[in-house]
Design a protein around this motif. Structure first.
Motif, PDB file in Angstrom:
ATOM      1  N   PHE A 195     -17.529  15.322 -31.021  1.00  0.00           N
ATOM      2  CA  PHE A 195     -17.657  14.145 -30.156  1.00  0.00           C
ATOM      3  C   PHE A 195     -17.642  12.923 -31.062  1.00  0.00           C
ATOM      4  O   PHE A 195     -18.545  12.722 -31.873  1.00  0.00           O
ATOM      5  CB  PHE A 195     -18.951  14.230 -29.347  1.00  0.00           C
ATOM      6  N   VAL A 196     -16.610  12.123 -30.940  1.00  0.00           N
ATOM      7  CA  VAL A 196     -16.391  10.977 -31.821  1.00  0.00           C
ATOM      8  C   VAL A 196     -16.760   9.689 -31.096  1.00  0.00           C
ATOM      9  O   VAL A 196     -16.401   9.499 -29.933  1.00  0.00           O
ATOM     10  CB  VAL A 196     -14.915  10.932 -32.280  1.00  0.00           C
ATOM     11  N   VAL A 197     -17.488   8.821 -31.776  1.00  0.00           N
ATOM     12  CA  VAL A 197     -17.734   7.475 -31.250  1.00  0.00           C
ATOM     13  C   VAL A 197     -17.156   6.494 -32.258  1.00  0.00           C
ATOM     14  O   VAL A 197     -17.360   6.626 -33.468  1.00  0.00           O
ATOM     15  CB  VAL A 197     -19.239   7.205 -31.000  1.00  0.00           C
ATOM     16  N   ALA A 198     -16.375   5.527 -31.774  1.00  0.00           N
ATOM     17  CA  ALA A 198     -15.702   4.574 -32.657  1.00  0.00           C
ATOM     18  C   ALA A 198     -15.640   3.214 -31.995  1.00  0.00           C
ATOM     19  O   ALA A 198     -15.798   3.084 -30.779  1.00  0.00           O
ATOM     20  CB  ALA A 198     -14.296   5.074 -32.998  1.00  0.00           C
TER      21      ALA A 198
ATOM     22  N   GLU B 158     -25.741  11.266 -30.212  1.00  0.00           N
ATOM     23  CA  GLU B 158     -25.959  12.417 -31.080  1.00  0.00           C
ATOM     24  C   GLU B 158     -26.754  13.502 -30.350  1.00  0.00           C
ATOM     25  O   GLU B 158     -26.467  14.694 -30.466  1.00  0.00           O
ATOM     26  CB  GLU B 158     -26.696  11.984 -32.348  1.00  0.00           C
ATOM     27  N   ALA B 159     -27.750  13.079 -29.570  1.00  0.00           N
ATOM     28  CA  ALA B 159     -28.562  14.030 -28.801  1.00  0.00           C
ATOM     29  C   ALA B 159     -27.706  14.754 -27.761  1.00  0.00           C
ATOM     30  O   ALA B 159     -27.871  15.959 -27.538  1.00  0.00           O
ATOM     31  CB  ALA B 159     -29.715  13.302 -28.128  1.00  0.00           C
ATOM     32  N   GLU B 160     -26.790  14.027 -27.127  1.00  0.00           N
ATOM     33  CA  GLU B 160     -25.929  14.659 -26.127  1.00  0.00           C
ATOM     34  C   GLU B 160     -24.987  15.671 -26.781  1.00  0.00           C
ATOM     35  O   GLU B 160     -24.776  16.766 -26.253  1.00  0.00           O
ATOM     36  CB  GLU B 160     -25.118  13.595 -25.376  1.00  0.00           C
ATOM     37  N   ALA B 161     -24.414  15.318 -27.916  1.00  0.00           N
ATOM     38  CA  ALA B 161     -23.525  16.248 -28.615  1.00  0.00           C
ATOM     39  C   ALA B 161     -24.272  17.514 -29.023  1.00  0.00           C
ATOM     40  O   ALA B 161     -23.777  18.638 -28.848  1.00  0.00           O
ATOM     41  CB  ALA B 161     -22.918  15.576 -29.841  1.00  0.00           C
ATOM     42  N   ALA B 162     -25.482  17.345 -29.548  1.00  0.00           N
ATOM     43  CA  ALA B 162     -26.283  18.494 -29.992  1.00  0.00           C
ATOM     44  C   ALA B 162     -26.634  19.405 -28.828  1.00  0.00           C
ATOM     45  O   ALA B 162     -26.691  20.637 -28.980  1.00  0.00           O
ATOM     46  CB  ALA B 162     -27.551  18.000 -30.681  1.00  0.00           C
ATOM     47  N   ALA B 163     -26.859  18.824 -27.638  1.00  0.00           N
ATOM     48  CA  ALA B 163     -27.219  19.621 -26.465  1.00  0.00           C
ATOM     49  C   ALA B 163     -26.095  20.575 -26.068  1.00  0.00           C
ATOM     50  O   ALA B 163     -26.343  21.602 -25.417  1.00  0.00           O
ATOM     51  CB  ALA B 163     -27.565  18.706 -25.298  1.00  0.00           C
ATOM     52  N   PHE B 164     -24.862  20.261 -26.454  1.00  0.00           N
ATOM     53  CA  PHE B 164     -23.717  21.121 -26.155  1.00  0.00           C
ATOM     54  C   PHE B 164     -23.275  21.932 -27.377  1.00  0.00           C
ATOM     55  O   PHE B 164     -22.187  22.505 -27.383  1.00  0.00           O
ATOM     56  CB  PHE B 164     -22.553  20.277 -25.638  1.00  0.00           C
ATOM     57  N   GLY B 165     -24.120  21.939 -28.412  1.00  0.00           N
ATOM     58  CA  GLY B 165     -23.786  22.688 -29.619  1.00  0.00           C
ATOM     59  C   GLY B 165     -22.709  22.042 -30.453  1.00  0.00           C
ATOM     60  O   GLY B 165     -22.093  22.691 -31.293  1.00  0.00           O
ATOM     61  N   GLY B 166     -22.485  20.755 -30.227  1.00  0.00           N
ATOM     62  CA  GLY B 166     -21.457  20.041 -30.986  1.00  0.00           C
ATOM     63  C   GLY B 166     -22.057  19.079 -31.975  1.00  0.00           C
ATOM     64  O   GLY B 166     -23.269  19.062 -32.206  1.00  0.00           O
ATOM     65  N   ARG B 167     -21.217  18.263 -32.578  1.00  0.00           N
ATOM     66  CA  ARG B 167     -21.695  17.253 -33.522  1.00  0.00           C
ATOM     67  C   ARG B 167     -21.050  15.917 -33.223  1.00  0.00           C
ATOM     68  O   ARG B 167     -19.898  15.835 -32.771  1.00  0.00           O
ATOM     69  CB  ARG B 167     -21.436  17.667 -34.966  1.00  0.00           C
TER      70      ARG B 167
END
Length: 382
Positions: free
Chosen positions: A291-294, A308-317
């Motif tokens: 998950f990229v934020v730019a 970052e918390a949302e990405a982690a909740a889906f097992g992503g980064r």
């Protein structure tokens, strides 16, 4: 097929991808930064040889916002010196380049023209291909400057002029998932700062004061949160802040609370939409969820933490560019140019006939079919 002035991003006959190292000069001038960078791409890894950025904060501060005419004049006065400084920093002559890339839209047309014509002149004089770069594509690829970030990934592009979710499947392959239907989130930060008398640039000022305030002091709206889809709205939130600011004297405590409550509302909206976007994002079997934020707002630490918390909740980064490359810069423009040249999408003189575009959506098909803004003569925005 040669590019027309209206379609500078049209891809022509593909050549086999290049494997040799490529060195590209990038130029950025779409708003109030005049920037030049030299980047070398080798084996898929980007190395910055030079990175020069001149801001126009002093010129625009009295007006608490960017004045297009002032920006264009400032770009014209310093563009050649900025490029010369970057080339000197890289220790190269123009003969040592493989191509020249410049932002060709979207943006303030006066500034875009300055950077684009500077790049074209250098490319033509040096006999190198010119690459017309979409400024938004620069932001979309900017995390690849300092991170291991292969395709595909989910992108949240958050800047002063744009706020949208996109699927990035590959170079030139972008699908819009949702966008703001009015103000961009960066614009909302800047206008909130203006209402509160915090000066220019507004976003960093709001973020600083928010650290001292109570995010629950004001109950601001979270627009569109209960509606399906991924579209967003920030105009109503901005208006709510203006009304709250007018209700009582702006003491230091009240200012901090207003900033904290506004920023909390923004984070909730972006996090809620990110959660829904991640639910529907399929990177492919066995692929990591990236998950990229730019964009400029990606430098806001509260926004980063929420995403970052949302990405982690889906097992992503969560992947974000280095802070220096969140705001407008030429390194990301050089990277797009290098990647396009490496992919074989550029021939001969490249995009030397391309025209500047004040509007240039990444997913042009979606923007034309279902525009979030009226298109007008300048075309669809998002």
């Amino acid at each position: 097929m040669l590019n027309s002035g209206l379609l500078p991003f049209a891809w022509r006959v593909y050549m086999p991808p290049m494997t040799r190292a490529l060195t590209i000069l990038g130029i950025e001038s779409s708003c109030d930064e005049t920037a030049a960078a030299v980047l070398r791409l080798e084996d898929g890894r980007a190395t910055l040889l030079a990175d020069v950025i001149h801001t126009q904060l002093e010129e625009h501060a009295p007006y608490q916002g960017v004045v297009p005419e002032i920006a264009a004049r400032a770009h014209a006065e310093i563009a050649d010196r900025t490029v010369a400084a970057a080339m000197k920093q890289a220790g190269l002559s123009y003969a040592g380049l493989d191509g020249v890339a410049a932002t060709s839209g979207p943006g303030l047309i006066g500034g875009v023209l300055v950077g684009m014509m500077t790049g074209k002149a250098i490319a033509q004089a040096a006999g190198k291909p010119f690459i017309a770069v979409n400024h938004l594509e620069g932001h979309a690829l900017s995390p690849r400057l300092g991170n291991d970030c292969p395709f595909p990934y989910l992108l949240l592009l958050v800047s002063g002029g744009h706020c949208q979710f996109l699927e990035v499947r590959g170079l030139g392959d972008y699908r819009r998932l949702g966008t703001t239907i009015d103000d961009a989130v960066g614009e909302a930060f800047d206008k909130t700062a203006k209402v509160l008398g915090l000066g220019f640039p507004g976003g960093p000022a709001v973020e600083r004061l928010a650290r001292e305030g109570d995010p629950k002091a004001f109950s601001f709206p979270r627009p569109l949160m209960n509606r399906p889809g991924l579209d967003m709205s920030f105009a109503g939130l901005k208006t709510a802040v203006s009304r709250a600011a007018a209700e009582a004297p702006l003491t230091d405590t009240r200012l901090a609370n207003l900033c904290a409550s506004f920023q909390a509302a923004v984070c909730d909206v972006l996090a809620g939409r990110a959660r829904r976007a991640l639910e529907g994002f399929d990177p492919g079997e066995g692929e990591e969820i990236r998950f990229v934020v730019a964009g400029g707002v990606a430098s806001n630490q509260a926004v980063r933490t929420a995403l970052e918390a949302e990405a982690a909740a889906f097992g992503g980064r969560l992947v974000a560019p280095p802070l220096r490359h969140c705001t407008d810069n030429a390194a990301m423009i050089a990277l797009v140019g290098a990647e396009r040249l490496a992919a074989g999408g550029i021939e001969g003189i490249g995009d030397l006939g391309a025209g500047a575009r004040p509007r240039w959506p990444l997913d042009e098909a979606s923007a034309t079919r279902d525009p979030a803004y009226a298109t007008g003569r300048r075309g669809a925005k998002a």
